[in-house]
Design a protein around this motif. Structure first.
Motif: not given
Length: 328
Positions: A60-75
């Motif tokens: 998940x960490x690598x996938x979010x990085x490549x896709x430039x996903x916003x940080x999940x602030x709920x976590x």
């Protein structure tokens, strides 16, 4: 007499040389090998999100990085006045929610850039035991010492691991189809889960790795766990906690990794860098002796010469501090 059970580890291609671009993520073994590669002047981004243990969070960490996903602030959570994220290790910490968001984005960007040009990606799975947070069933990377009632502990299924990896790889291949994946299972024992539970967890991870390398030609398995369990089957190769490998064991596994993955053409460079590290750690009997002054002069020349090809700024700074100390 033979005192250990040795087994052959195949040699892989393409080899890692000093032109390679490397990325390491996962459990402690990734950090250990990553540090050894960094210390020997390989181009390495090493565990930018801190130590991650379960395969789902790692992917998940690598996938979010490549896709430039916003940080999940709920976590995001607050502990002892500091801001942490359930998807990261406690090494990723800040004094405000906004600064933590920026820090994670910075680490994601660093990962994205490195992953998109990486020649080799080292991934180490640590445990198949996961914790799901709240009612969302969100798998977290770290519980950050929060109340146990907030989480539900369970064991990952092999299919969940292979699915998470396949999802990450499908995204990676859009940007970097030539990257080689080096999978390994951490040799660190998670005894807090229980001895039978740890063995069950490692077995699931090992089976998942087998299924991944069978399905994906660019993924390969390095048997760090098996080396520890068979070739180093003795408690003298564990630290006092009886969980983590000793430095001697880590060095043994590193040498096996070198033989399997490192280009022999890089061995002379590795040897020279290791020699420099050893020289920097040298403590003379008399810091003012002519012999030591000559030793420092030769070491400085060696660092200057090597600096044409590699970054030795930290080592040069360390040498300057030694010289300044000598002058006091």
């Amino acid at each position: 007499m033979q005192w250990t059970t040795a087994f052959e580890i195949p040699s892989f291609e393409p080899k890692i040389n000093h032109d390679a671009v490397l990325y390491s993520i996962g459990s402690c073994f990734s950090s250990t090998i990553g540090e050894k590669l960094q210390d020997r002047k390989f181009n390495m981004v090493n565990n930018p999100f801190g130590t991650l243990f379960n395969p789902v969070s790692i992917c998940q960490a690598m996938e979010d990085s490549i896709l430039e996903m916003p940080v999940n602030t709920d976590l995001i959570l607050i502990r002892d006045g500091l801001y942490l994220h359930f998807g990261m290790h406690s090494d990723v910490v800040a004094y405000s929610k906004e600064s933590l968001d920026r820090l994670i984005q910075k680490k994601q960007h660093l990962s994205k850039v490195q992953l998109e040009k990486a020649t080799h990606i080292l991934i180490t799975f640590g445990t198949a035991w996961v914790y799901e947070y709240g009612n969302s069933d969100q798998i977290v990377a770290n519980c950050h010492k929060q109340p146990a009632g907030l989480f539900e502990k369970r064991l990952l299924k092999t299919e969940e691991i292979t699915k998470a990896f396949a999802s990450f790889l499908s995204i990676l291949q859009q940007f970097n189809p030539k990257a080689k994946i080096i999978l390994t299972v951490s040799p660190v024992r998670h005894t807090k889960d229980g001895i039978p539970e740890n063995q069950l967890s490692k077995s699931i991870l090992r089976l998942a790795c087998h299924e991944i390398v069978t399905e994906f030609p660019n993924a390969h398995y390095f048997p760090s766990y098996e080396i520890m369990m068979d070739e180093l089957r003795d408690y003298r190769f564990y630290k006092e906690d009886l969980v983590h490998p000793t430095e001697q064991a880590e060095e043994y596994i590193w040498e096996k990794f070198m033989m399997a993955w490192i280009d022999p053409k890089s061995f002379p460079i590795i040897k020279e860098v290791e020699s420099i590290k050893k020289d920097l750690a040298h403590r003379p009997f008399n810091v003012e002796s002519p012999a030591h002054l000559k030793f420092l002069e030769n070491l400085h020349k060696k660092l200057e010469r090597m600096s044409h090809d590699f970054d030795f700024s930290k080592e040069i700074d360390q040498l300057r501090k030694q010289v300044q100390y000598r002058g006091k």
